[in-house]
Design a protein around this motif. Structure first.
Motif, short mmCIF file in Angstrom:
data_model
loop_
_atom_site.label_atom_id
_atom_site.label_comp_id
_atom_site.label_asym_id
_atom_site.label_seq_id
_atom_site.Cartn_x
_atom_site.Cartn_y
_atom_site.Cartn_z
N SER A 194 0.80 -1.15 0.00
CA SER A 194 0.11 -0.13 -0.26
C SER A 194 0.78 1.37 0.24
O SER A 194 0.16 2.39 -0.13
N TYR A 195 1.94 1.26 0.19
CA TYR A 195 3.00 2.29 0.41
C TYR A 195 3.73 2.44 -1.03
O TYR A 195 4.31 3.51 -1.16
N ALA A 196 3.84 1.34 -1.80
CA ALA A 196 4.50 1.43 -2.87
C ALA A 196 3.89 2.50 -3.87
O ALA A 196 2.90 2.60 -4.07
N ALA A 197 4.78 3.28 -4.60
CA ALA A 197 4.29 4.42 -5.26
C ALA A 197 5.58 5.03 -6.11
O ALA A 197 6.52 5.02 -5.49
N GLY A 198 5.19 5.43 -7.21
CA GLY A 198 6.07 6.16 -8.21
C GLY A 198 6.17 6.06 -9.60
O GLY A 198 5.75 4.92 -10.21
N LEU A 199 5.82 7.37 -10.23
CA LEU A 199 5.57 7.42 -11.70
C LEU A 199 6.85 7.33 -12.52
O LEU A 199 7.77 7.85 -11.97
N ALA A 200 6.81 6.51 -13.60
CA ALA A 200 7.92 6.32 -14.66
C ALA A 200 8.12 7.75 -15.05
O ALA A 200 9.02 8.06 -15.72
N SER A 201 7.30 8.57 -15.20
CA SER A 201 7.71 9.98 -15.73
C SER A 201 8.95 10.65 -15.10
O SER A 201 9.22 11.65 -15.70
N VAL A 202 9.22 10.42 -13.87
CA VAL A 202 10.46 10.81 -13.38
C VAL A 202 11.60 10.56 -14.09
O VAL A 202 12.72 11.33 -14.14
N SER A 203 11.59 9.52 -14.96
CA SER A 203 12.79 9.33 -15.79
C SER A 203 12.94 10.40 -17.09
O SER A 203 13.80 10.03 -17.49
N ARG A 204 12.08 11.26 -17.07
CA ARG A 204 12.22 12.07 -18.28
C ARG A 204 13.41 12.97 -18.13
O ARG A 204 13.98 13.67 -18.92
N GLY A 205 13.85 13.12 -16.89
CA GLY A 205 15.01 14.12 -16.44
C GLY A 205 15.01 15.28 -16.34
O GLY A 205 15.73 16.37 -16.35
N ASP A 206 13.37 15.79 -16.11
CA ASP A 206 13.19 17.05 -16.18
C ASP A 206 12.71 17.73 -14.58
O ASP A 206 11.91 18.68 -14.54
#
Length: 469
Positions: A194-206
């Motif tokens: 239930s605590y796992a979270a994180g969007l792949a969009s962070v890998s865009r580097g912006d």
């Protein structure tokens, strides 16, 4: 898997991990992950974002007794897990488990360090915790990995596997330090889901969130295990249940058989790939190829009209949007930009390698670099897609007008299992990362880390700090 819930089986496997059962090669691989992670964290310890992370977590949690790698402060366990994991992933220099597309070490190790300082646990307990955490995270990562799904179904659902899997892995590592039972460890996994979270969009580097996703996962895993120890519980059959982990994060695209560790399987800690450059791993082959092209291309540089860079199509975000990638706003955006890294590697003095200094004291983003970066074009290669994520490949072609003046291809990134990093490069990386510390301390750290299994308690962790232990 058997009739037991998947997370219960994984918990049973984790509780059964014993360092004494590990062979020499497994121990060596495990220690390499610890050495590399500690070095990567220390390399970032003096950076402004480290100060910012310390202020933010200090405001939230107050002081404490746990170590911050490469710094003199002592903080609470939650803050230590958060800060050390953020530092470890700060330059995207940390090791990676390619089948999972996850940076487990930078999450599991800080969480285990904090737990060990809480419990004054031995070095052997620490190593067992890292093995167990890696194994649970990696088994789930393998289950979500298939060429049929184009790599990992977690990433395909727009989640960042490092953060999603790392939270569960950290919970298991901390549960191992605490000596929790199979049932309690299963609950730690269930709560962590239930605590796992994180969007792949962070890998865009912006953005700078990518750094902190590792920290959040380490902190969340620690807290999940603390709650499990106090009797809190998570959902039944949390991984496979409807509205559970696999449905949410993979769309139920997973292979249950991969969750079981067979007796002849290598341990996940033996499957880590190490980074030679402080860059997004997809960019590494392109930088290496640029280094090979320099002698031919530099005399013709003013005539170069186009540089075609090929990689798996899934990482087009390392090339776009063009304005961001050809004129990155800061050094972190630069190390997540393929056009910038190619241009910088081609034009910097001496050689085409990119080191930490190229993103710190010697960072350059001038008009000439930006102009050359604009000549870089992304050309996807379907053959690279078919081998991803088990293999990270790259291709480069340099043109003057319609004439190809240089062309090359790399089928496996340096530092991977198929092209392992040399011992000289590995140790050189560690010493370079720790260069801000006295040489005698770095030598002592390296010796301590190589023999951490002999440490009777967590006192060894203090040696990894700046100033008195």
């Amino acid at each position: 898997m058997s009739e037991a819930a998947y997370h219960e089986e994984l918990a049973r496997m984790a509780v059964g991990v014993r360092l004494a059962d590990m062979g020499a090669s497994t121990r060596s691989a495990l220690l390499d992950t610890v050495i590399d992670t500690v070095g990567c964290a220390i390399a970032a310890a003096a950076e402004p974002f480290a100060d910012a992370a310390l202020r933010a977590t200090g405001a939230a949690y107050g002081g404490g007794t746990c170590s911050v790698l490469g710094r003199s402060e002592r903080v609470s366990p939650s803050a230590a897990a958060m800060i050390n994991a953020t530092l470890g992933h700060g330059y995207d220099f940390d090791d990676v488990h390619l089948p999972s597309l996850s940076h487990f070490s930078t999450i599991v190790i800080p969480a285990a360090l904090a737990a060990c300082e809480m419990e004054r646990a031995s070095g052997a307990t620490f190593l067992e915790a890292v093995i167990a955490g890696d194994e649970v995270g990696g088994r789930i990562g393998w289950a979500a990995c298939s060429t049929e799904w184009g790599g990992t179904s977690i990433r395909n659902r727009s989640f960042f596997p490092t953060a999603i899997l790392g939270t569960l892995a950290a919970a298991v590592a901390v549960a191992k330090v605490f000596g929790l039972s199979v049932g309690q460890t299963a609950q730690a996994i269930a709560i962590a889901g239930s605590y796992a979270a994180g969007l792949a969009s962070v890998s865009r580097g912006d953005n700078s969130t990518k750094r902190t996703q590792a920290g959040w996962a380490a902190q969340s895993g620690l807290n999940a295990a603390l709650l499990a120890r106090e009797g809190f519980t998570g959902p039944r059959s949390v991984l496979e249940t409807p509205q559970g982990f696999f449905e949410a994060f993979t769309g139920n695209r997973f292979r249950p058989e991969a969750l079981r560790r067979n007796s002849d399987d290598t341990w996940i800690c033996e499957e880590m790939s190490f980074k030679h450059y402080p860059l997004e791993y997809i960019i590494h082959p392109l930088v290496e190829l640029t280094g090979r092209a320099r002698d031919t291309v530099l005399p013709l540089l003013s005539d170069v009209t186009r540089i075609e860079a090929s990689a798996t199509a899934r990482f087009v975000t390392l090339f776009e949007p063009v304005d961001t990638k050809t004129a990155p706003a800061d050094a972190f955006q630069a190390l997540m930009s393929a056009p910038y890294c190619i241009a910088r590697a081609l034009t910097k003095a001496a050689d085409g390698n990119l080191w930490l200094s190229d993103f710190r004291e010697h960072y350059v983003c001038d008009d000439a670099t930006r102009a050359l970066a604009r000549k870089v074009a992304f050309v996807p290669d379907a053959s690279f897609d078919a081998r991803f994520p088990l293999h990270i490949d790259g291709g480069l072609k340099v043109l003057c007008g319609e004439t190809v003046v240089w062309e090359g291809r790399i089928d496996d990134v340096y530092g991977s299992l198929d092209r392992p990093m040399s011992e000289a490069h590995f140790l050189g990386k560690f010493r370079s990362n720790c260069a801000a510390l006295p040489a005698a301390q770095v030598d002592a750290m390296l010796d301590t880390l190589r023999h951490v299994d002999e440490a009777p308690d967590a006192g060894w962790i203090g040696l990894m700090r700046a100033g008195p232990a």
